[in-house]
Design a protein around this motif. Structure first.
Motif, PDB file in Angstrom:
ATOM      1  N   TYR A  89       1.207   1.210  -4.213  1.00 42.22           N
ATOM      2  CA  TYR A  89       0.446   0.019  -4.591  1.00 42.22           C
ATOM      3  C   TYR A  89      -1.035   0.347  -4.685  1.00 42.22           C
ATOM      4  O   TYR A  89      -1.505   1.362  -4.167  1.00 42.22           O
ATOM      5  CB  TYR A  89       0.721  -1.151  -3.643  1.00 42.22           C
ATOM      6  N   GLN A  93      -1.835  -4.992  -6.717  1.00 43.04           N
ATOM      7  CA  GLN A  93      -0.779  -5.561  -5.901  1.00 43.04           C
ATOM      8  C   GLN A  93      -1.149  -5.521  -4.423  1.00 43.04           C
ATOM      9  O   GLN A  93      -1.961  -4.708  -3.997  1.00 43.04           O
ATOM     10  CB  GLN A  93       0.533  -4.796  -6.093  1.00 43.04           C
ATOM     11  N   LEU A  95       0.753  -5.463  -0.427  1.00 45.44           N
ATOM     12  CA  LEU A  95       1.992  -5.056   0.229  1.00 45.44           C
ATOM     13  C   LEU A  95       2.146  -5.838   1.517  1.00 45.44           C
ATOM     14  O   LEU A  95       1.168  -6.044   2.249  1.00 45.44           O
ATOM     15  CB  LEU A  95       1.981  -3.556   0.506  1.00 45.44           C
ATOM     16  N   THR A 152       6.119  -5.548  -2.334  1.00 46.97           N
ATOM     17  CA  THR A 152       4.832  -5.663  -3.022  1.00 46.97           C
ATOM     18  C   THR A 152       4.881  -6.833  -3.988  1.00 46.97           C
ATOM     19  O   THR A 152       5.951  -7.231  -4.450  1.00 46.97           O
ATOM     20  CB  THR A 152       4.496  -4.378  -3.816  1.00 46.97           C
TER      21      THR A 152
END
Length: 324
Positions: A89, A93, A95, A152
């Motif tokens: 990621y 994005q 997580l 994610t």
């Protein structure tokens, strides 16, 4: 070696205005973290459970156990391994760890000119539970099994804005006691309302698979040095041994015994590094009766025998090359 799987996002396609706003917010997030961090490392802050990170060069993989947490990268990228699963990621994005999970993390994009900048907010399970029940979000989509305890999802304006407000509180410390709980609650709300929010909400559902697995994980964390019988663990959560193995692996990507082994090895590594004890004493402390078995499993897991691995870690510490 790894099952590299790209997990599709369930987020709706943003408008051009939303995309522009997200880009601006990510730049502001990076600038804020850079301003609040001095040198490389992981830095606890005055806001409870909020950690900031800065890394100026690519490091060796780091083995650790994450509690439920939101991880956001403002600049750079990171790879996280859970069993054989790989999650990569970056600023596009975030997580989420929805369970306590032993993982291997590695920053894969960092330089002195463009350091890796990130923030982690450890999540209070009690707050998740209370808010999920209040919102009536303690269910999961119909069909299919419970997914991994890690996922994610795309960064959005709705999430990035309160994250920036949380960071801004670090520059007005007198506001932290009153306002940080409110902003943190909003962040948890945004996570729960996201397309994958049901993964967190599962922790609030009594007798859900996620909650039962969390109960087993808690036992393993407290009693990792003991010889535990799977029948006893299964009985505690009202499952058969086969059901325990199936649901535990579905969420954690490993069996309960593999999970316990990783906890043992990571704790042995920690005590050798911090308490300066030898491999024989460390292996015995974490529950190994056979020194040969400990050395073999340690070498397989960390890629080097205990003495060589600890020497390398100490050299990294001396040069400022370790980051949480």
């Amino acid at each position: 070696m790894f099952n590299f799987t790209v997990h599709p996002s369930n987020a709706s396609i943003p408008t051009s205005d939303d995309a522009l706003r997200v880009t601006v917010l990510k730049a502001e997030l990076a600038a804020s973290i850079a301003r609040l961090t001095q040198g490389d490392g992981a830095f606890e802050t005055a806001i409870p459970r909020l950690i900031l990170g800065k890394v100026s060069r690519i490091l060796h993989p780091v083995h650790t156990v994450y509690e439920p947490a939101l991880c956001v990268i403002a600049q750079g990228s990171k790879r996280v391994l859970l069993g054989d699963d790989v999650y990569v990621y970056d600023p596009s994005q975030y997580l989420v760890f929805a369970q306590n999970l032993p993982v291997v993390g590695q920053v894969i994009d960092a330089s002195p000119e463009c350091p890796h900048l990130a923030m982690r907010l450890n999540l209070d399970v009690r707050e998740i539970t209370a808010l999920a029940l209040e919102l009536g979000l303690a269910g999961k989509p119909s069909g299919g099994d419970v997914g991994r305890g890690i996922y994610t999802s795309d960064n959005t304006v709705a999430l990035l804005e309160p994250l920036l407000r949380l960071l801004a509180l670090l520059e007005t410390p007198e506001d932290i006691p009153t306002l940080s709980p409110l902003v943190t609650r909003e962040i948890v709300y945004r996570l729960l309302k996201s397309p994958d929010g049901w993964r967190l909400a599962q922790l609030a559902l009594v007798e859900s698979h996620s909650q039962r697995v969390a109960q087993v994980i808690e036992v393993l964390r407290k009693r990792y040095a003991e010889s535990l019988r799977m029948q006893d663990l299964a009985r505690q959560v009202h499952w058969s041994v086969s059901a325990l193995h199936h649901h535990f692996k579905a969420i954690t990507a490993m069996s309960p015994l593999q999970y316990q082994k990783q906890l043992r090895l990571q704790e042995a590594r920690r005590v050798m590094l911090s308490e300066n004890i030898d491999a024989a004493a460390a292996g015995h402390r974490v529950g190994y009766e056979s020194q040969f078995q400990f050395n073999r499993e340690y070498s397989r897991f960390f890629g080097a025998p205990p003495a060589r691995d600890i020497k390398r870690l100490r050299e990294q510490q001396a040069t400022g090359g370790m980051s949480g």
